[in-house]
Design an enzyme around this catalytic site. Sequence first.
Site, mmCIF file in Angstrom:
data_model
loop_
_atom_site.group_PDB
_atom_site.id
_atom_site.type_symbol
_atom_site.label_atom_id
_atom_site.label_comp_id
_atom_site.label_asym_id
_atom_site.label_seq_id
_atom_site.Cartn_x
_atom_site.Cartn_y
_atom_site.Cartn_z
ATOM 1 N N LYS A 41 39.892 44.050 42.635
ATOM 2 C CA LYS A 41 39.778 42.974 43.631
ATOM 3 C C LYS A 41 40.552 43.267 44.911
ATOM 4 O O LYS A 41 40.134 42.892 45.999
ATOM 5 C CB LYS A 41 40.243 41.653 43.022
ATOM 6 C CG LYS A 41 39.327 41.202 41.882
ATOM 7 C CD LYS A 41 38.929 39.759 42.005
ATOM 8 C CE LYS A 41 37.750 39.413 41.117
ATOM 9 N NZ LYS A 41 37.997 39.614 39.671
ATOM 10 N N GLU A 68 38.653 31.261 46.595
ATOM 11 C CA GLU A 68 38.407 30.615 45.310
ATOM 12 C C GLU A 68 38.946 31.535 44.225
ATOM 13 O O GLU A 68 39.074 32.744 44.438
ATOM 14 C CB GLU A 68 36.898 30.422 45.110
ATOM 15 C CG GLU A 68 36.126 31.633 44.560
ATOM 16 C CD GLU A 68 36.087 32.842 45.487
ATOM 17 O OE1 GLU A 68 36.400 32.699 46.677
ATOM 18 O OE2 GLU A 68 35.759 33.945 44.996
ATOM 19 N N SER A 112 37.289 48.053 35.477
ATOM 20 C CA SER A 112 37.565 47.196 36.635
ATOM 21 C C SER A 112 38.995 46.658 36.660
ATOM 22 O O SER A 112 39.516 46.331 37.710
ATOM 23 C CB SER A 112 36.575 46.033 36.667
ATOM 24 O OG SER A 112 36.562 45.345 35.428
HETATM 25 C C1 LIG Z 1 36.949 39.458 38.722
HETATM 26 C C2 LIG Z 1 36.807 40.556 37.756
HETATM 27 C C3 LIG Z 1 35.533 41.039 37.347
HETATM 28 C C4 LIG Z 1 34.239 40.416 37.763
HETATM 29 O O1 LIG Z 1 33.980 40.394 39.126
HETATM 30 P P1 LIG Z 1 32.907 41.313 39.837
HETATM 31 O O2 LIG Z 1 32.825 40.722 41.197
HETATM 32 O O3 LIG Z 1 31.631 41.198 39.082
HETATM 33 O O4 LIG Z 1 33.435 42.691 39.846
HETATM 34 C C5 LIG Z 1 35.493 42.120 36.492
HETATM 35 N N1 LIG Z 1 36.609 42.703 36.032
HETATM 36 C C6 LIG Z 1 37.836 42.268 36.395
HETATM 37 C C7 LIG Z 1 39.030 42.969 35.834
HETATM 38 C C8 LIG Z 1 37.973 41.186 37.265
HETATM 39 O O5 LIG Z 1 39.205 40.775 37.606
#
Ligand SMILES: *Cc1c(COP(=O)(O)O)cnc(C)c1O
Length: 405
Positions: free
Chosen positions: A96, A118, A385
């Site tokens: 993020k 948000e 992610s």
């Molecule tokens: C917020 C988040 C996601 C999902 O958000 P995307 O916009 O689809 O990438 C996925 N993995 C993690 C670790 C997150 O914090």
Amino acid sequence: MKLKNEQEQKVKAGRYGKNFGGQYVPETLMTELEKVNKVFNELKDDAAFKAELHELLNNYANRPSLLYYAKNMTEDLGGAKIYLKREDLNHTGAHKINNVIGQVLLAKHLGKKRLICETGAGQHGVATATIATLMGMECEVFMGEEDTKRQRLNVYRMNLLGAKVKAVTTGSRVLKDAVNAALQDWASRSEDTFYVMGSAVGPAPFPEMVKHFQSVISKESKKQLQEQAGRLPDMVVACVGGGSNAIGSFAAYIQDPTVKLVGVEAAGKGVQTDKTAATIERGTVGIFHGMKSMFMQNEDGQINPVYSISAGLDYPGVGPEHAALAECNRAQYVGITDDEAVAAFDYIAKEEGIVAAIESCHAVAYVQKIAPTMAKDQIIICTLSGRGDKDVASIAKYKGVQIDE
Ligand SMILES: *Cc1c(COP(=O)(O)O)cnc(C)c1O
């Protein structure tokens, strides 16, 4: 927020595929979005802006992130070679921050003093609060009241970082209501405020901006794999909530037809149950949060509640570019259940010594299924992610183990 039907004809920019995307917002926001679009297009290729962005990405957020060859998983699964793109190693623990740094720099160039955003689970709120503090800007985070109760630790963390958390008490008091409240706040005081959108969703130009700032993931991985293996991957896999880490992971490969792109949605208790968040598989075309895309909704266009064990994938829509990539079959979208994701959470911890976010483990679970069906000389890149420290207590509980937090 109510859209105006007549605005549909006015929208030209920010379209994906046949008709996804667009700008379904009240007039007051149209003007502001136009300003944002202008500054984004002026600065995105500007040398000084790029230097400023990369200075923060590299020296604050810890980029480039590793592309790590997962030898144990590869040997255990006995098929394609698996490389993990380690967004979990970024400052604040997820992808993020890439997007937040980019948008906050734009806000600074627009002369804004106040940031709003948000948040659902709190990850995007924490990233925004972090960069707001770094840049000396005021920050207010809109969070559904239900989520503030479920995520007390992240509320405290955002306060610690100097942000105000505003509990949203409209609707079902969850993420979708927080987006509505943030859009409304922005419409009422856009003079000094910038809305830092947390995923590749919302009215144009947000989906394009978020993709641009997250595409650092695939620009790096393409170069790193070239250095490590001398070629392109055969497949790129990433989890999809709103779709920002996935679109960032795909971006540099969309024009390479030999690279298969797979987005993994949260199937929850099962794609065919009503406890799911598999929007592309189960949703229908609609308009919400300022964009035309796929949504979980009833016949009247009322947004249905969605469910996943992972708070980060618990969004009733998906970014318009994913809807378009699915429509033209350039990318494939699959569902992974809670049980499969939890099994992958254990698996990657035991095989690779990595406690990955439960969101990311949806992608890992798909890799566990697909890698054994591929040849040993093929390559998969799977994006991690985020890191999973935040999930340890709730996974233990899911498995019936009570631990003290
Ligand atoms: C917020 C988040 C996601 C999902 O958000 P995307 O916009 O689809 O990438 C996925 N993995 C993690 C670790 C997150 O914090």
